[in-house]
Design a protein around this motif. Structure first.
Motif, PDB file in Angstrom:
ATOM      1  N   LEU A  81       3.112 -12.636   5.128  1.00 34.43           N
ATOM      2  CA  LEU A  81       2.081 -11.748   5.683  1.00 34.43           C
ATOM      3  C   LEU A  81       2.402 -10.296   5.353  1.00 34.43           C
ATOM      4  O   LEU A  81       1.528  -9.529   4.929  1.00 34.43           O
ATOM      5  CB  LEU A  81       1.991 -11.947   7.195  1.00 34.43           C
ATOM      6  CG  LEU A  81       0.952 -11.123   7.942  1.00 34.43           C
ATOM      7  CD1 LEU A  81      -0.464 -11.556   7.557  1.00 34.43           C
ATOM      8  CD2 LEU A  81       1.151 -11.237   9.448  1.00 34.43           C
ATOM      9  N   PHE A  82       3.660  -9.903   5.544  1.00 36.81           N
ATOM     10  CA  PHE A  82       4.082  -8.544   5.213  1.00 36.81           C
ATOM     11  C   PHE A  82       3.931  -8.293   3.705  1.00 36.81           C
ATOM     12  O   PHE A  82       3.501  -7.210   3.288  1.00 36.81           O
ATOM     13  CB  PHE A  82       5.525  -8.319   5.643  1.00 36.81           C
ATOM     14  CG  PHE A  82       5.694  -8.024   7.108  1.00 36.81           C
ATOM     15  CD1 PHE A  82       5.986  -6.742   7.538  1.00 36.81           C
ATOM     16  CD2 PHE A  82       5.573  -9.024   8.062  1.00 36.81           C
ATOM     17  CE1 PHE A  82       6.152  -6.454   8.894  1.00 36.81           C
ATOM     18  CE2 PHE A  82       5.737  -8.756   9.409  1.00 36.81           C
ATOM     19  CZ  PHE A  82       6.022  -7.465   9.826  1.00 36.81           C
ATOM     20  N   ALA A  83       4.272  -9.307   2.901  1.00 40.91           N
ATOM     21  CA  ALA A  83       4.160  -9.144   1.444  1.00 40.91           C
ATOM     22  C   ALA A  83       2.711  -8.940   1.022  1.00 40.91           C
ATOM     23  O   ALA A  83       2.412  -8.105   0.154  1.00 40.91           O
ATOM     24  CB  ALA A  83       4.754 -10.368   0.748  1.00 40.91           C
ATOM     25  N   ARG A  84       1.780  -9.688   1.648  1.00 42.89           N
ATOM     26  CA  ARG A  84       0.375  -9.540   1.288  1.00 42.89           C
ATOM     27  C   ARG A  84      -0.146  -8.171   1.717  1.00 42.89           C
ATOM     28  O   ARG A  84      -0.950  -7.548   1.004  1.00 42.89           O
ATOM     29  CB  ARG A  84      -0.466 -10.647   1.910  1.00 42.89           C
ATOM     30  CG  ARG A  84      -1.933 -10.664   1.444  1.00 42.89           C
ATOM     31  CD  ARG A  84      -2.054 -10.893  -0.074  1.00 42.89           C
ATOM     32  NE  ARG A  84      -1.520 -12.168  -0.467  1.00 42.89           N
ATOM     33  CZ  ARG A  84      -2.207 -13.299  -0.540  1.00 42.89           C
ATOM     34  NH1 ARG A  84      -3.489 -13.318  -0.244  1.00 42.89           N
ATOM     35  NH2 ARG A  84      -1.623 -14.403  -0.939  1.00 42.89           N
ATOM     36  N   ALA A  85       0.296  -7.702   2.880  1.00 40.80           N
ATOM     37  CA  ALA A  85      -0.125  -6.380   3.332  1.00 40.80           C
ATOM     38  C   ALA A  85       0.341  -5.301   2.346  1.00 40.80           C
ATOM     39  O   ALA A  85      -0.418  -4.382   2.009  1.00 40.80           O
ATOM     40  CB  ALA A  85       0.419  -6.108   4.729  1.00 40.80           C
ATOM     41  N   ARG A  86       1.580  -5.421   1.863  1.00 48.19           N
ATOM     42  CA  ARG A  86       2.083  -4.464   0.865  1.00 48.19           C
ATOM     43  C   ARG A  86       1.268  -4.559  -0.420  1.00 48.19           C
ATOM     44  O   ARG A  86       0.925  -3.544  -1.028  1.00 48.19           O
ATOM     45  CB  ARG A  86       3.564  -4.735   0.574  1.00 48.19           C
ATOM     46  CG  ARG A  86       4.516  -4.285   1.644  1.00 48.19           C
ATOM     47  CD  ARG A  86       5.957  -4.281   1.144  1.00 48.19           C
ATOM     48  NE  ARG A  86       6.398  -5.625   0.765  1.00 48.19           N
ATOM     49  CZ  ARG A  86       6.945  -6.504   1.596  1.00 48.19           C
ATOM     50  NH1 ARG A  86       7.116  -6.187   2.880  1.00 48.19           N
ATOM     51  NH2 ARG A  86       7.326  -7.689   1.169  1.00 48.19           N
ATOM     52  N   GLU A  87       0.954  -5.774  -0.840  1.00 48.46           N
ATOM     53  CA  GLU A  87       0.172  -5.978  -2.055  1.00 48.46           C
ATOM     54  C   GLU A  87      -1.196  -5.310  -1.942  1.00 48.46           C
ATOM     55  O   GLU A  87      -1.683  -4.690  -2.899  1.00 48.46           O
ATOM     56  CB  GLU A  87       0.008  -7.476  -2.301  1.00 48.46           C
ATOM     57  CG  GLU A  87      -0.830  -7.839  -3.500  1.00 48.46           C
ATOM     58  CD  GLU A  87      -1.036  -9.338  -3.607  1.00 48.46           C
ATOM     59  OE1 GLU A  87      -2.065  -9.753  -4.204  1.00 48.46           O
ATOM     60  OE2 GLU A  87      -0.199 -10.099  -3.083  1.00 48.46           O
TER      61      GLU A  87
END
Length: 309
Positions: A81-87
């Motif tokens: 979830l954090f990775a997608r938000a950064r993306e």
């Protein structure tokens, strides 16, 4: 020049007792992807977004509930979830059950910047319900058993070009919540909630009145502190227990400008102009000019009611 933050209120439908964290996070990512398609800068999820509303179940040994709590954030389940938000370059806020390294238990929400760093943490102050099994209730509401009252107060943060605050569920019903945030110049308040559709001590109250009180609290808090409010539900029937919806976005004038009418996963997106908070803050709710703190002593000096003699 206007300061517009496009906000997505990301409602979650029911989460069942046996649903995994990973399955819930997948749903949250799907909502985030849709928020991105609609141009959102910030996505807001509900209270206890990763799990079912577990305080409805009584454990004589409260430690048996610890498996619902997160010991770190992000963690293996939420890393994607954090990775997608950064993306996406998208900020986010969501709630979860937190257990600290010292073994303390809180109902917590976080604010996460566009780069995936946690910039703000809030722990629910106004815990509703009770701490022992109550056979007189239609269902249990044991937040006081499984959580401690928050120990961080009601902070606000500089974020997304404005001042952002958080609260959680029952906090919305307390004017003290809103005024402490208002005294920090808050321009956007984000909050998640898991609200049973039935009052366990007054079953005849009805969903219509419960929804009225929910919206009344949000609209009064927004108007009296000239702030945007984004309130996001976890809704639907979890293991036979119904949670009401009511996800909505409220303007600084106290008007509901966007809402979700169903109880499933879904988003509603609205451009929130933070400059729309200025008029109220400089006129009727110019606190520096109009507040009379010499008369407000009882608000912090006493907890219960003291009637006149």
């Amino acid at each position: 020049m206007s300061r517009i933050v496009t906000v997505a209120a990301a409602q979650l439908g029911a989460i069942q007792k046996d649903d995994s964290r990973q399955a819930v996070v997948r749903r949250m990512i799907d909502l985030m992807d849709e928020a991105k398609r609609q141009g959102a800068d910030l996505v807001v999820y509900p209270e206890l977004a990763l799990t079912t509303f577990f305080p409805r179940w009584y454990h004589e040994d409260r430690a048996e509930a610890d498996h619902w709590f997160e010991r770190e954030m992000p963690n293996a389940a939420t890393g994607s979830l954090f990775a997608r938000a950064r993306e996406h370059g998208m900020a986010m806020s969501f709630g979860f059950a937190e257990i600290t390294p010292e073994g303390r238990h809180f109902n917590t929400s976080i604010l996460v910047e566009r780069d995936g760093t946690i910039t703000g943490r809030y722990r629910k102050v106004h815990l509703p319900g009770h701490d022992e099994h109550d056979p007189e209730r239609t269902h249990q509401h044991l937040e006081k058993r499984y959580f401690e009252p928050g120990d961080l107060g009601f902070p606000a943060w500089r974020m997304l070009g404005g001042v952002v605050g958080m609260c959680i569920c029952n906090d919305r019903r307390w004017p003290e919540t809103w005024r402490v945030l208002g005294l920090q110049g808050v321009e956007l308040v984000v909050l998640g909630f898991n609200t049973p559709s039935v009052n366990s001590q007054k079953g005849a109250e009805g969903l219509e009145k419960r929804m009225f009180h929910h919206k009344l609290s949000l609209q009064a808090g927004a108007y009296q502190n000239s702030t945007w409010v984004v309130a996001v539900a976890k809704a639907g029937t979890e293991d036979g227990h119904h949670l009401m919806g009511g996800t909505c976005i409220v303007s600084p004038d106290g008007e509901i400008v966007a809402e979700i009418a169903h109880e499933d996963d879904g988003i509603v997106v609205h451009p929130c102009d933070l400059d729309a908070t200025i008029f109220g803050k400089e006129t009727i709710f110019d606190f520096k000019r109009h507040r009379r703190i010499e008369h407000y002593g009882p608000i912090t000096a006493q907890a219960g009611v003291i009637t006149p003699k």
